[in-house]
Enzyme design. Structure first.
Site, PDB file in Angstrom:
ATOM      1  N   LEU A  65       0.811  -1.217   0.000  1.00 35.62           N
ATOM      2  CA  LEU A  65       0.000   0.000   0.000  1.00 35.62           C
ATOM      3  C   LEU A  65       0.840   1.262   0.000  1.00 35.62           C
ATOM      4  CD1 LEU A  65      -2.753  -1.165   2.512  1.00 35.62           C
ATOM      5  CD2 LEU A  65      -2.545  -1.609   0.056  1.00 35.62           C
ATOM      6  N   ASP A 307      -0.903  -9.138  -5.862  1.00 34.28           N
ATOM      7  CA  ASP A 307       0.473  -8.636  -5.797  1.00 34.28           C
ATOM      8  C   ASP A 307       0.481  -7.147  -6.149  1.00 34.28           C
ATOM      9  OD1 ASP A 307       3.151  -8.681  -5.266  1.00 34.28           O
ATOM     10  OD2 ASP A 307       3.746  -9.560  -7.177  1.00 34.28           O
TER      11      ASP A 307
END
Length: 427
Positions: A65, A307
């Site tokens: 993130l 991913d």
């Protein structure tokens, strides 16, 4: 918390074997019932799911993130909200943040930012070693107590086999699953693409398949000797998938996942120096892709992940060898998984399993199911709704998608986390 009635939808819940039209009743953040309304149930809100699928929220085992450390590329708030828009309700955050996820204070930062986002759950994976240096074990008990459901090498494999063995033993004493990257660093070296025809044609440094298979062999040898469970993250070769299948037949405690792009693309997609196709591990041969697809269909690989690695434009607008690996994937995980159904690889129930129950079971998470009593993490999905992947249609800050310009079928129309509607967001 509000009491919610989802009606008219087709429920698919691999955990309970449900694959039929049912209503879902939610109260106090949990699944109250599936089928018939409990006595006295009065909904505060109804969601009309007619003609749509009602699924457990997707569980994504690998989503970077970019926070803490690289918020110019993303951030916990925007990326977890993008995930919710894609029907994902749980994100596993690898520990290769900056600083690394090796202390409770970093874990607490992630939790506080996830609370602000009020979107998909963000579950940080603790670092296997301090600063992910591969030398000294992290304080795993403290990381577990801070809320890490597993420990991970964060894409930085532990080169010292003795340290890795001790890390597996130490994690086992705290009943912590271990997620490992099957990569031999010395073989990976500076490889940017699969070592083969495409690498030769483009004049790019290649990475042999043995980079992965040698690492899988070492890990499986440790698991066979110690009995400590391991999850292998993001396989890319057919041989590694076959090794995992063999290990599972021998009843070794091993699970594995694969990134969705490895099931749909090959090294040839790197042609013309297409930096969107620069990923790690690299896209490999058509034979590897087909072997991975078989392993997913047969259940040897139990989970599919995005991913997710959002990048700023500068990371990809440069020579291939200088570009950064990774694709932005949370927006498209659902649609690309449904593409596997359209291609006849998986039934819809099998596809749902690979992105819900399979990943949840791999790390012992109490999610990925709609059974009564479970947390009400739900995705309502219109499988017929088509959309074109454009920079404007992506919710993630990362526009580095491998499928820009393509049309996908299947979009989340409502996403609930613990009984709260987190998508679409209300003002």
């Amino acid at each position: 918390m509000s009491r919610i009635h989802i009606h008219g939808g087709h429920v698919i819940d691999p955990a309970s074997g449900l694959d039929e039209p049912r209503d879902v009743f939610i109260a106090d953040g949990r699944i109250l019932a599936v089928g018939t309304a409990p006595d006295g149930f009065a909904a505060d809100r109804a969601i009309d799911a007619t003609g749509q699928l009602v699924l457990p929220g997707l569980v994504d085992l690998a989503a970077r993130l970019r926070e803490p450390g690289a918020t110019r590329k993303g951030g916990i708030v925007p990326e977890s909200r993008a995930a919710a828009a894609g029907g994902i309700t749980t994100l596993l955050l690898p520990p290769d943040t900056r600083p690394a996820m090796d202390t409770p204070s970093v874990v607490e930062l992630v939790h506080s930012r996830a609370q602000v986002a009020d979107a998909a759950r963000v579950r940080p994976l603790g670092a296997l070693t301090r600063e992910l240096d591969g030398e000294y074990l992290a304080e795993m008990a403290a990381l577990r107590d801070a809320g890490c459901p597993a420990v991970c090498d964060g894409g930085r494999p532990v080169a010292n086999t003795l340290v890795l063995r001790r890390a597996l033993d130490y994690a086992a004493t705290f009943s912590l699953p271990v997620v490992l990257t099957p990569e031999d660093p010395s073989l990976a070296d500076s490889g940017r693409v699969h070592e083969g025809e495409t690498a030769t044609r483009l004049g790019l440094p290649g990475q042999p398949a043995a980079t992965e298979t040698a690492a899988v062999g070492r890990i499986l040898a440790l698991v066979e000797e110690s009995g400590n469970p391991v999850h292998l993250g993001r396989l890319s070769t057919a041989r590694a998938a076959a090794m995992v299948a063999e290990a599972r037949r021998a009843q070794l405690p091993v699970t594995a996942d694969v990134a969705i792009h490895q099931l749909l693309f090959t090294e040839q997609d790197c042609d013309a120096y297409n930096t969107a196709a620069h990923v790690r591990p690299p896209l490999r041969t058509a034979q590897d892709r087909d072997g991975l697809r078989r392993a997913v269909a047969e259940g040897a690989i139990t989970a599919i992940c995005s991913d997710h690695q959002p990048h700023d434009p500068d990371a990809k607008i440069c020579p291939f060898a200088d570009s950064e690996p990774g694709v932005s994937g949370v927006d498209t995980l659902l649609g690309l998984t449904l593409r596997l159904v359209d291609e006849g690889l998986l039934s819809i129930a099998e596809a749902v399993d690979r992105v819900t129950l399979g990943p949840a079971r791999a790390l012992g998470l109490e999610t990925g199911t709609l059974t009564p009593g479970a947390a009400a993490d739900v995705a309502v999905v219109d499988p017929r709704q088509t959309w074109r992947v454009t920079p404007e249609s992506l919710h993630s800050r990362g526009r580095n998608s491998l499928v820009l310009g393509q049309e996908l079928a299947g979009r989340a129309t409502a996403t609930l986390v613990a009984g709260r509607i987190v998508y679409p967001r209300t003002p």
